[in-house]
Every structure is written in C-alpha cells, then in structure tokens.
Scaffold this active site. Structure first.
Site, mmCIF file in Angstrom:
data_model
loop_
_atom_site.group_PDB
_atom_site.id
_atom_site.type_symbol
_atom_site.label_atom_id
_atom_site.label_comp_id
_atom_site.label_asym_id
_atom_site.label_seq_id
_atom_site.Cartn_x
_atom_site.Cartn_y
_atom_site.Cartn_z
ATOM 1 N N GLY A 197 0.742 -1.018 -0.275
ATOM 2 C CA GLY A 197 0.291 -0.276 0.145
ATOM 3 C C GLY A 197 0.911 1.478 0.011
ATOM 4 O O GLY A 197 1.977 1.054 0.019
ATOM 5 N N PRO A 198 0.324 2.255 -0.430
ATOM 6 C CA PRO A 198 0.959 4.018 -0.285
ATOM 7 C C PRO A 198 1.330 4.018 0.840
ATOM 8 O O PRO A 198 1.350 3.603 2.004
ATOM 9 C CB PRO A 198 -0.265 4.712 -0.275
ATOM 10 C CG PRO A 198 -1.266 4.095 -0.935
ATOM 11 C CD PRO A 198 -1.285 2.403 -0.667
ATOM 12 N N GLY A 200 2.510 5.499 4.537
ATOM 13 C CA GLY A 200 0.933 6.229 6.117
ATOM 14 C C GLY A 200 -0.659 5.293 6.160
ATOM 15 O O GLY A 200 -0.693 6.002 6.720
ATOM 16 N N GLY A 202 -0.549 2.462 7.277
ATOM 17 C CA GLY A 202 -0.427 2.047 8.313
ATOM 18 C C GLY A 202 -0.361 0.512 8.142
ATOM 19 O O GLY A 202 -0.709 -0.428 8.921
ATOM 20 N N LYS A 203 0.788 0.401 7.458
ATOM 21 C CA LYS A 203 1.616 -0.996 7.402
ATOM 22 C C LYS A 203 1.869 -2.370 8.436
ATOM 23 O O LYS A 203 1.638 -3.156 8.713
ATOM 24 C CB LYS A 203 1.633 -1.311 5.724
ATOM 25 C CG LYS A 203 1.597 -0.978 4.923
ATOM 26 C CD LYS A 203 2.388 -1.218 3.353
ATOM 27 C CE LYS A 203 3.304 -0.056 3.581
ATOM 28 N NZ LYS A 203 2.588 1.212 3.649
ATOM 29 N N THR A 204 2.997 -0.528 9.170
ATOM 30 C CA THR A 204 3.269 -1.141 10.376
ATOM 31 C C THR A 204 2.535 -1.337 11.316
ATOM 32 O O THR A 204 3.090 -2.212 12.547
ATOM 33 C CB THR A 204 4.953 -0.467 10.655
ATOM 34 O OG1 THR A 204 6.242 -0.790 9.183
ATOM 35 C CG2 THR A 204 5.695 0.041 11.377
ATOM 36 N N GLU A 421 -7.963 32.918 -9.389
ATOM 37 C CA GLU A 421 -9.234 31.985 -8.210
ATOM 38 C C GLU A 421 -10.203 32.035 -8.549
ATOM 39 O O GLU A 421 -11.067 31.084 -8.390
ATOM 40 C CB GLU A 421 -8.597 32.049 -6.905
ATOM 41 C CG GLU A 421 -7.254 32.398 -5.971
ATOM 42 C CD GLU A 421 -6.497 30.967 -7.253
ATOM 43 O OE1 GLU A 421 -7.357 29.771 -6.591
ATOM 44 O OE2 GLU A 421 -5.262 30.502 -6.994
ATOM 45 N N ASP A 497 -1.419 24.316 -13.272
ATOM 46 C CA ASP A 497 -2.865 23.736 -13.608
ATOM 47 C C ASP A 497 -2.947 23.369 -15.183
ATOM 48 O O ASP A 497 -3.442 22.090 -16.127
ATOM 49 C CB ASP A 497 -3.319 24.694 -14.091
ATOM 50 C CG ASP A 497 -3.998 25.380 -12.749
ATOM 51 O OD1 ASP A 497 -4.188 25.035 -11.520
ATOM 52 O OD2 ASP A 497 -4.523 26.660 -12.869
#
Length: 612
Positions: A197-198, A200, A202-204, A421, A497
């Site tokens: 997974g990407p 951050g 939560g794999k660890t 904007e 953009d």
C-alpha cells in the site's frame, strides 16, 4: 595512501620505536654491575671509584679498574648513613633495596599492555564505523528489534479504516494462538504475508497489532539493515534471523521496506549477478522454502513499491498472500479520526463526518498529522477545545502549505491572482456535478502558490466518465481563461493547472480510449501496475508500441481536448463577466471567501442563467 593505511603505518612506527627502546634498556642493563652497598663502600675506601652520580635512591658510577666480570660501570642502592656506620662497626655485609610487591610488578607490565590494546581497538572500531563495517565481531548477527506483547502496545482496536486487511490478518492471530485447531481440516497458514500500500496507510501498525493480539515475540527489521559493505553479511544475517525465530516460536518476523532487499534481479544491466543484495535475496528465498509454517513462525513484510519486487518472492509457497492496505474511504477516515481524537479535547460543535468529507485521499498518517496540527493551532490561540475551524486551517496548511503573509505582491499581481482564483471557483460552481467549492483565497501559501481554490467532495469516487474528466479539465483551465478574458494576457500562474490538464487529456487518449480518431485502444500502459515487475525504457523495459503517425494523432487529440476545455471555460466566464468582476473585487477586499460568500456567488450565477 588512504586513511586506513595511514593509521596502520603510524601504528607500526610506534610499535617499532617501543621495541627499540626496550632493547636499548636491556643492553644497558647487561653492561652495568649491581653492587651491594657495603661492597661499594670498600671500593670507595680503597680508592677504586673514579666517578659517581648520586640520586635519592641510587648511586651510579664507574670504577678505575674493572671487576672480575670485566664491567667498570656499577649501580647500587643507597643506605642511610647512620645505619651504614652501625653495620660497618660490626663487620656486617649489607645492601640497599626498594620495597616491591607482586601486585605492583604485575600492574607495571599489564597496564601498559592494556592501554596499548585499548588504543588499538579504538582505532579499529573508528575505522570500521567510518567505512560502514560496524562491529567486526557482529557482522553476521541480525539487528532485529525483538519486542513482546507488552512492548508493542498495539492491538486491532488501535487500527481503523482497514477492516478487510484486519480480517485477513486475524487468521494469523488465530493460528498463532491455536495452531492445532486452525489446521484440523488440513489447512496450512501461508508462509509469507505481504502488506502492500501507499506510504502512511498503516502497514507497520498492522504488523505490530498482529503481534499484540497474538501475544508472541515480534522480530522487527528493516530491509536495508541486511545489506552491508561486505559480501555475504546480509545472507548470514538472514540465516541468523530465522534461526533465532525458530528458537522463539511461535513468533512473528516482520521485514519493513522489503523493496530494499527484494528488488528484482537483473534489472541493472551494468551490475553482475553476485552482488551483496542478490546473495541476500537468494538466502531469503531459500529460508522461505526451508521453514515449516506449522512450527509457528509467520513472516510478514511491507512495501510501498511492489512493482520492483522480484517475481520469485511473490510465487505460491513464499509470499503467497498479498494484502492491499489502501487509502481509506470516507467511512474509514471517520473511524481513523475517532481513534486519533481520543486524546484530544474537541469542541462541542465538531462533527468528525465533516472532517472526513474534507480529507479525500488522506492516509492514516496524514489524518494523525491533521489531528495534531489542529490541536496545535487550538493551543496556539489559547482555545478551550479544538474546533472545526482549527481542523479546516490544518487541512489548508497540509494541502496548500503554510501561509506566507510576508510575501507582498504588487497591485497588478493581486488583481491577476484574484481573477485567476475566481475563474476557478465560478467555473466549478457553474459546471453540474462538480465538487462544491469550499474556500477561495489569495493569501500566498507554500513554495509557489499565490492563491488557492479548495473544493470539498461530497462522496468518494472510484470511476470517472469522459464528461467528468472534461469538466475537471475545464475547471483547471478556468483560472487561465479568466486572465485571458479580463487582461487579454496570460501569466505563468497557470503552469501547474496546464500540467494537470495535459496529464488528464493524455491519459484519456492513451489509456482510457476516449479519443474518437484513435478508436477503442490503449497506447500506454499503467506506469506502475500493482504487484507486477516494473521495467523502464529499452533495454530496461518495453518500447513504444506505436509509430510516428499514431504519435502525431495522439498529440493532436490531446491538444483538441485541452483547447476545447479552455474554450468552454472562457465561454462560461464570458456569460458571467459581471459576476466574475464582482467576485474578484470581494476577494481583493477580504482575501478569503468562505461558504457563505461563495453561496451568494452561486445565486448570482443562477440569476444570470435565468436571464439568458
């Protein structure tokens, strides 16, 4: 001569100098006669002493005639004059001496040796550390951090937003707790489980939670810690790690950042097949083939780059289960926020559902950082609790960067940025089905952003139609269209953009088959397919699969899509020119427009459309 050889050279010089001093001392000792003090007195009375050197404890000198041994130099230890006189009166032979102990003699030899050895070990260790060798005696030992259940402090209750991954890993917990019951029907546990997974997500944390739930030892090691400068060290550490795990079974081995160790072999044409990483990977493959999962050893690994892994790692019988730990959806983000706000004092009006809706694409680590940033902002303003405005400000800080209020723009630049904007905002409001605009600001943020338009998705999206992609390109080009319409000129402010719009258009043409002249075909593959070995340009990967004529048609199709989106955005703003000018004036005066001001702009757009 390098530094290591330089140190060895001077060590040899010092040692040689010490040996020469010892030899000189021994040779002088052999030429000097040691006399008793009474004998020295007899030679003195007989007039045979030629010269003397008197110290506090000794008398050194030379005789006029050699002794029977042929030596003329002598040395004797002094005796107090009154004691010497008494002894001579009674005709007693006497000699001086110094008090010596066995312990002192040993120290006189041992201490110099120990000091010399300590200096030598210090030099060796510093040299080894400088060249990355580490402790020479521990090269083949693994560096795994061994934790037990009370040390992890993490269970499945502390992990949220990845319910499918937790369900898969709960089987491993059940097996570690009761192996016999789990295998009663002949099923066996997978030898290896790969968390993909990407960064951050939560794999660890999931691996620690498995160890905490199963209450077994947890061997934690990073993939880069296996590799050293010496060939064979990584393979030795792999063997030692699995040997220790077998002795501690049931247990969990967790290898973080597996891509540092398990990169596909043969991708580098300049390197051979016998480098340290490949030997380490071969040893890991051998260990995976050799250990029996019924012994209670479970191997977990995590990576955010599965495309570079060696295919041999992913075959059945090794890492034969891959679990995707993806970015959480809206419900998952809500659950993760509920975990992280446990230790935070929230204001009464905070609704976590609104925060979850504002954070599409955020990982678990991003959400933890968001809660901390919001709590920090609330503390800075001396608030009693963390409010929704604190969370909104924290989201803007994470997404757009830190406010740069000291970055002063001249009046013309402020007008250009305000119209730019407002062009984004009005086009997004005018397009049906577009994400609602939450905030517009011309306060500079981050490194290069002079303003920003923040949209809030109403739901998670997994598919996008051609019309939705065209609307997205139109919204991206609304800023440049406003500059072109109002100032009859364009600036460099739309560089990002343009890049995003061009990427969307190229993907529509080459990957999604959304360009009619090119038919229902794809011309470029996914740049990073999940769990598929990745190559590169020839000879490192696949070559372009189309000719020059097709390449020209692709470029023309991309240009048509981008130009069409720009023309559409300019047409919307031309119809609502007065609203654009009024909104830009409000933005110049207030610098930031919130939901209330944007709602009034939406009403004006509706009135313009009603008048035709």
């Amino acid at each position: 001569m390098d530094r290591k050889q330089h140190v060895h050279f001077w060590y040899f010089v010092v040692a040689l100098f010490g040996i020469l001093l010892v030899q000189q001392w021994l040779s002088i000792g052999r030429q000097v006669a040691h006399l008793d003090y009474s004998e020295f007195r007899r030679h003195l009375e007989a007039g045979q002493v030629e010269s003397v050197l008197v110290t506090e404890t000794q008398v050194r000198g030379r005789l006029k005639t050699p002794l029977a041994s042929g030596r003329e130099a002598f040395v004797t230890t002094r005796v107090a004059p009154e004691i010497a006189a008494e002894l001579e009166r009674y005709g007693v032979d006497f000699a001086g001496g110094t008090e010596k102990t066995f312990f002192r003699e040993i120290l006189s030899w041992i201490l110099p040796i120990l000091a010399f050895a300590a200096i030598w070990l210090f030099v060796i260790r510093r040299t080894a550390d400088r060249f990355g060798a580490g402790g020479m005696l521990s090269l083949g030992k693994n560096k795994a951090s061994v934790l037990v259940e009370k040390d992890t402090g993490v269970g499945f209750d502390d992990v949220a937003g990845v319910d499918e991954a937790k369900a898969e890993l709960s089987e491993i917990v059940a097996f570690l707790k009761a192996p016999a019951a789990h295998g009663r029907l002949g099923a066996r546990m997978p030898k290896g489980v790969l968390l993909v997974g990407p960064p951050g997500t939560g794999k660890t944390l999931l691996a620690r939670a498995v160890a905490g739930e199963a209450e077994v030892p947890f061997f934690l090691m990073n993939g880069s810690e296996f590799v050293e400068m010496f060939v064979g060290v990584g393979a030795a550490r792999v063997r030692d790690l699995f040997d220790q795990a077998r002795k501690s079974a049931p247990c969990i081995i967790f290898i973080d950042e597996l891509d540092a160790l398990g990169r596909a072999r043969g991708l580098n044409p300049l390197g051979g097949g016998h480098d340290e990483k490949e030997q380490t990977l071969n040893q890991l493959l051998s260990e995976l083939d050799g250990f029996d999962p019924s012994t209670g050893v479970v191997l977990l690994a995590a990576t955010n780059r599965p495309e570079v892994l060696d295919p041999a790692l992913l075959r059945a019988g090794r890492f034969d289960r891959q679990i995707l730990v993806d970015r959480p959806d809206r419900a998952g983000r809500l659950a993760i926020l509920a975990v992280h706000v446990r230790k935070v004092t929230l204001a009464a009006d905070v609704a976590l559902e609104e925060i979850a809706a504002l954070t599409p694409g955020f990982t678990g680590a991003d959400l933890a950082n968001l809660v901390n940033e919001a709590a920090t902002l609330a503390t800075r303003r001396a608030g009693d609790g963390v409010t929704l405005d604190d969370f909104t400000a924290a989201i803007e800080r994470i997404v757009a960067g830190l406010e740069k209020k000291n970055r002063i723009m001249n009046p013309l630049e402020r007008r250009v940025v305000a119209h730019h904007e407002m062009g984004h905002a009005l086009v997004a409001i005018a397009l049906p089905g577009s994400d609602p605009v939450h905030k517009v600001s011309i306060i500079p943020r981050g490194i290069g952003a002079l303003g920003y338009t923040l949209q809030r998705p109403t739901e998670d999206r997994y598919l996008m139609t051609r019309a939705e992609l065209e609307d997205k390109m139109t919204m991206l080009l609304g800023g440049r269209a406003a500059e072109s319409l109002v100032f009859d000129e364009v600036s460099t402010g739309a560089a990002d953009d343009l890049a995003k719009a061009s990427d969307i258009a190229r993907a529509m043409v080459t990957r999604y088959g959304m360009a009619e002249p090119l038919g229902q075909a794809t011309y470029e593959a996914d740049p990073a397919p999940l769990l598929t070995p990745q190559g590169g340009p020839p000879p490192f990967g696949p070559a372009r699969r189309y000719g020059e004529e097709t390449a020209r048609e692709i470029d023309l199709a991309v240009r048509v899509l981008v130009d069409g989106a720009f023309a559409r955005a300019r047409g919307i703003l031309e119809r609502h020119r007065a609203t654009l000018e009024a909104g830009a004036d409000d933005l110049l005066r207030l610098e930031t427009l919130g939901p209330a001001e944007l709602a009034r702009l939406g009403e004006k757009l509706a009135e313009d459309d009603a008048r035709g």
